[in-house]
Design a protein around this motif. Sequence first.
Motif, PDB file in Angstrom:
ATOM      1  N   LEU A  55      51.955  53.105  50.554  1.00 39.03           N
ATOM      2  CA  LEU A  55      50.562  52.669  50.468  1.00 39.03           C
ATOM      3  C   LEU A  55      50.451  51.157  50.646  1.00 39.03           C
ATOM      4  CD1 LEU A  55      47.723  53.738  50.023  1.00 39.03           C
ATOM      5  CD2 LEU A  55      48.037  53.434  47.568  1.00 39.03           C
ATOM      6  N   ILE A  56      51.373  50.414  50.045  1.00 34.55           N
ATOM      7  CA  ILE A  56      51.372  48.959  50.183  1.00 34.55           C
ATOM      8  C   ILE A  56      51.579  48.558  51.639  1.00 34.55           C
ATOM      9  CG2 ILE A  56      52.674  46.871  49.639  1.00 34.55           C
ATOM     10  CD1 ILE A  56      53.195  48.116  46.855  1.00 34.55           C
ATOM     11  N   GLN A  57      52.501  49.236  52.305  1.00 34.62           N
ATOM     12  CA  GLN A  57      52.770  48.936  53.710  1.00 34.62           C
ATOM     13  C   GLN A  57      51.532  49.219  54.560  1.00 34.62           C
ATOM     14  OE1 GLN A  57      56.022  51.151  55.384  1.00 34.62           O
ATOM     15  NE2 GLN A  57      56.010  50.048  57.306  1.00 34.62           N
ATOM     16  N   GLY A  58      50.834  50.300  54.267  1.00 38.12           N
ATOM     17  CA  GLY A  58      49.656  50.654  55.047  1.00 38.12           C
ATOM     18  C   GLY A  58      48.469  49.741  54.796  1.00 38.12           C
ATOM     19  N   LEU A  59      48.290  49.317  53.546  1.00 40.73           N
ATOM     20  CA  LEU A  59      47.157  48.453  53.195  1.00 40.73           C
ATOM     21  C   LEU A  59      47.379  47.017  53.649  1.00 40.73           C
ATOM     22  CD1 LEU A  59      46.410  49.684  49.552  1.00 40.73           C
ATOM     23  CD2 LEU A  59      44.983  50.063  51.566  1.00 40.73           C
ATOM     24  N   GLY A  60      48.626  46.589  53.649  1.00 41.70           N
ATOM     25  CA  GLY A  60      48.933  45.195  53.956  1.00 41.70           C
ATOM     26  C   GLY A  60      49.154  44.417  52.668  1.00 41.70           C
ATOM     27  N   ARG A  61      49.524  43.162  52.802  1.00 44.33           N
ATOM     28  CA  ARG A  61      49.887  42.365  51.628  1.00 44.33           C
ATOM     29  C   ARG A  61      48.950  41.182  51.407  1.00 44.33           C
ATOM     30  NH1 ARG A  61      55.033  43.868  49.870  1.00 44.33           N
ATOM     31  NH2 ARG A  61      56.095  45.307  51.295  1.00 44.33           N
ATOM     32  N   GLY A  62      47.777  41.219  51.996  1.00 48.06           N
ATOM     33  CA  GLY A  62      46.834  40.124  51.814  1.00 48.06           C
ATOM     34  C   GLY A  62      46.183  40.145  50.446  1.00 48.06           C
ATOM     35  N   ASP A  63      45.503  39.049  50.098  1.00 48.96           N
ATOM     36  CA  ASP A  63      44.790  38.964  48.832  1.00 48.96           C
ATOM     37  C   ASP A  63      43.384  39.533  48.969  1.00 48.96           C
ATOM     38  OD1 ASP A  63      46.963  37.762  47.758  1.00 48.96           O
ATOM     39  OD2 ASP A  63      46.136  35.733  47.717  1.00 48.96           O
ATOM     40  N   VAL A  64      42.928  40.200  47.913  1.00 46.76           N
ATOM     41  CA  VAL A  64      41.578  40.772  47.887  1.00 46.76           C
ATOM     42  C   VAL A  64      40.926  40.457  46.535  1.00 46.76           C
ATOM     43  CG1 VAL A  64      42.036  42.657  49.499  1.00 46.76           C
ATOM     44  CG2 VAL A  64      42.509  42.972  47.064  1.00 46.76           C
ATOM     45  N   SER A  65      39.610  40.623  46.467  1.00 46.84           N
ATOM     46  CA  SER A  65      38.868  40.385  45.229  1.00 46.84           C
ATOM     47  C   SER A  65      38.792  41.681  44.429  1.00 46.84           C
ATOM     48  CB  SER A  65      37.455  39.887  45.552  1.00 46.84           C
ATOM     49  OG  SER A  65      36.716  39.657  44.367  1.00 46.84           O
ATOM     50  N   ILE A  66      39.286  41.618  43.194  1.00 51.50           N
ATOM     51  CA  ILE A  66      39.364  42.802  42.341  1.00 51.50           C
ATOM     52  C   ILE A  66      38.672  42.522  41.014  1.00 51.50           C
ATOM     53  CG2 ILE A  66      40.943  44.363  41.125  1.00 51.50           C
ATOM     54  CD1 ILE A  66      43.031  43.561  43.274  1.00 51.50           C
ATOM     55  N   GLN A  67      37.895  43.479  40.527  1.00 53.79           N
ATOM     56  CA  GLN A  67      37.276  43.324  39.212  1.00 53.79           C
ATOM     57  C   GLN A  67      38.249  43.817  38.155  1.00 53.79           C
ATOM     58  OE1 GLN A  67      33.334  44.906  38.990  1.00 53.79           O
ATOM     59  NE2 GLN A  67      32.836  43.780  37.135  1.00 53.79           N
ATOM     60  N   THR A  68      38.489  43.015  37.138  1.00 58.13           N
ATOM     61  CA  THR A  68      39.456  43.344  36.102  1.00 58.13           C
ATOM     62  C   THR A  68      38.804  43.354  34.732  1.00 58.13           C
ATOM     63  OG1 THR A  68      40.104  41.022  35.821  1.00 58.13           O
ATOM     64  CG2 THR A  68      41.327  42.330  37.432  1.00 58.13           C
ATOM     65  N   SER A  69      39.408  44.100  33.800  1.00 56.29           N
ATOM     66  CA  SER A  69      38.860  44.193  32.448  1.00 56.29           C
ATOM     67  C   SER A  69      39.968  44.570  31.471  1.00 56.29           C
ATOM     68  CB  SER A  69      37.744  45.245  32.407  1.00 56.29           C
ATOM     69  OG  SER A  69      37.277  45.438  31.084  1.00 56.29           O
ATOM     70  N   SER A  70      39.848  44.096  30.229  1.00 58.62           N
ATOM     71  CA  SER A  70      40.816  44.458  29.195  1.00 58.62           C
ATOM     72  C   SER A  70      40.426  45.756  28.503  1.00 58.62           C
ATOM     73  CB  SER A  70      40.929  43.334  28.155  1.00 58.62           C
ATOM     74  OG  SER A  70      39.661  43.090  27.554  1.00 58.62           O
ATOM     75  N   VAL A  71      39.222  46.262  28.814  1.00 63.23           N
ATOM     76  CA  VAL A  71      38.737  47.530  28.269  1.00 63.23           C
ATOM     77  C   VAL A  71      38.369  48.447  29.427  1.00 63.23           C
ATOM     78  CG1 VAL A  71      37.904  46.513  26.112  1.00 63.23           C
ATOM     79  CG2 VAL A  71      36.373  46.638  28.087  1.00 63.23           C
ATOM     80  N   PRO A  72      38.293  49.759  29.208  1.00 63.40           N
ATOM     81  CA  PRO A  72      38.026  50.689  30.324  1.00 63.40           C
ATOM     82  C   PRO A  72      36.690  50.464  31.017  1.00 63.40           C
ATOM     83  CG  PRO A  72      38.881  51.868  28.410  1.00 63.40           C
ATOM     84  CD  PRO A  72      38.596  50.484  27.950  1.00 63.40           C
ATOM     85  N   GLN A  73      35.663  50.040  30.284  1.00 62.54           N
ATOM     86  CA  GLN A  73      34.324  49.897  30.848  1.00 62.54           C
ATOM     87  C   GLN A  73      34.239  48.663  31.742  1.00 62.54           C
ATOM     88  OE1 GLN A  73      34.900  50.362  27.569  1.00 62.54           O
ATOM     89  NE2 GLN A  73      34.319  52.508  27.444  1.00 62.54           N
ATOM     90  N   ILE A  74      34.035  48.882  33.027  1.00 58.06           N
ATOM     91  CA  ILE A  74      33.845  47.770  33.961  1.00 58.06           C
ATOM     92  C   ILE A  74      32.403  47.304  33.828  1.00 58.06           C
ATOM     93  CG2 ILE A  74      33.782  47.100  36.381  1.00 58.06           C
ATOM     94  CD1 ILE A  74      36.597  47.480  35.352  1.00 58.06           C
ATOM     95  N   ASP A  75      32.206  46.058  33.436  1.00 59.73           N
ATOM     96  CA  ASP A  75      30.880  45.512  33.145  1.00 59.73           C
ATOM     97  C   ASP A  75      30.388  44.716  34.341  1.00 59.73           C
ATOM     98  OD1 ASP A  75      28.615  44.349  32.166  1.00 59.73           O
ATOM     99  OD2 ASP A  75      29.518  43.658  30.290  1.00 59.73           O
ATOM    100  N   PHE A  76      29.264  45.138  34.904  1.00 62.17           N
ATOM    101  CA  PHE A  76      28.713  44.453  36.073  1.00 62.17           C
ATOM    102  C   PHE A  76      28.236  43.046  35.718  1.00 62.17           C
ATOM    103  CE2 PHE A  76      25.227  43.419  39.015  1.00 62.17           C
ATOM    104  CZ  PHE A  76      25.864  43.594  40.219  1.00 62.17           C
ATOM    105  N   LYS A  77      27.833  42.845  34.470  1.00 63.25           N
ATOM    106  CA  LYS A  77      27.299  41.545  34.058  1.00 63.25           C
ATOM    107  C   LYS A  77      28.384  40.478  34.034  1.00 63.25           C
ATOM    108  CE  LYS A  77      25.524  43.226  30.269  1.00 63.25           C
ATOM    109  NZ  LYS A  77      24.821  43.292  28.961  1.00 63.25           N
ATOM    110  N   GLN A  78      29.591  40.887  33.681  1.00 70.49           N
ATOM    111  CA  GLN A  78      30.694  39.940  33.629  1.00 70.49           C
ATOM    112  C   GLN A  78      31.310  39.822  35.026  1.00 70.49           C
ATOM    113  OE1 GLN A  78      31.235  38.311  30.793  1.00 70.49           O
ATOM    114  NE2 GLN A  78      29.632  39.518  29.799  1.00 70.49           N
ATOM    115  N   LYS A  79      31.154  38.689  35.627  1.00 72.63           N
ATOM    116  CA  LYS A  79      31.674  38.485  36.988  1.00 72.63           C
ATOM    117  C   LYS A  79      33.181  38.191  36.920  1.00 72.63           C
ATOM    118  CE  LYS A  79      27.505  38.936  38.562  1.00 72.63           C
ATOM    119  NZ  LYS A  79      27.091  40.143  39.281  1.00 72.63           N
ATOM    120  N   ASN A  80      33.899  39.146  36.361  1.00 73.88           N
ATOM    121  CA  ASN A  80      35.333  38.949  36.126  1.00 73.88           C
ATOM    122  C   ASN A  80      36.160  39.411  37.329  1.00 73.88           C
ATOM    123  OD1 ASN A  80      34.433  41.517  35.582  1.00 73.88           O
ATOM    124  ND2 ASN A  80      35.861  41.886  33.910  1.00 73.88           N
ATOM    125  N   PHE A  81      35.952  38.725  38.444  1.00 70.97           N
ATOM    126  CA  PHE A  81      36.695  39.042  39.652  1.00 70.97           C
ATOM    127  C   PHE A  81      37.906  38.122  39.779  1.00 70.97           C
ATOM    128  CE2 PHE A  81      32.488  40.687  40.522  1.00 70.97           C
ATOM    129  CZ  PHE A  81      32.753  41.890  41.145  1.00 70.97           C
TER     130      PHE A  81
END
Length: 220
Positions: A55-81
């Motif tokens: 999968l890594i080989q197919g996707l490539g190794r470039g950088d992308v913007s990912i939303q991260t969280s320390s809890v399961p709920q991804i919060d749209f209000k927190q721009k934690n990209f």
Amino acid sequence: MIASGFEEILRFDIHNVGGNGSRLYEQLYENEVPCIISGMDIGSCVDKWRNSSYLIQGLGRGDVSIQTSSVPQIDFKQKNFQRKSLESLVEGLKLSGFNCSSRKVSHDFSYFRATPKNRSVLPDFWKQWPGVAKDVRQPDFIPTEKIFSSILRLSSAGTVLFMHYDVMDNVLLQICGRKEIILFPPKELEKLQPALPKNGNDLLCDPRCYDARRWLFRYR
């Protein structure tokens, strides 16, 4: 799939419609209710994508913007990209149980929605991710001219996406892992109004927190 308020959920085995894509398309639009389609060949991705190295080989190794969280709920209000390499993203998903049927949950949660850098360009998975798109067979029951966009999404096991609505009809191809979906019919829109965004800052983080008796959502 949880489809609260819908009278029924249709289930189709692709073998029972004789491989007739246009017939299935017509049936879906005639009923206008959620549908689960089984037995459909969506390509070699089901097996190949379980191999993180592939999968890594197919996707490539470039950088992308990912939303991260320390809890399961991804919060749209927190721009934690965060900017992460696709390699580190896939490795993190593997540790969380992404590549198997395990319910093991990591302490870190990531959500990646693959959109073009140029936001004026519509997402087109089959054109923009050719390294992995070749493994995915496009559903033949959807006329090509009817496809508005197609988006690759990757997330950690246990991630909960905030409540939202889409204007276009959706088709989900679940390739790896498990996904619980909670749906409400469009006719209940006004009753769900308290949970809809106000200037993008009032989205419900966990769509499982609702009062099914009143069709209203409640916050934890």
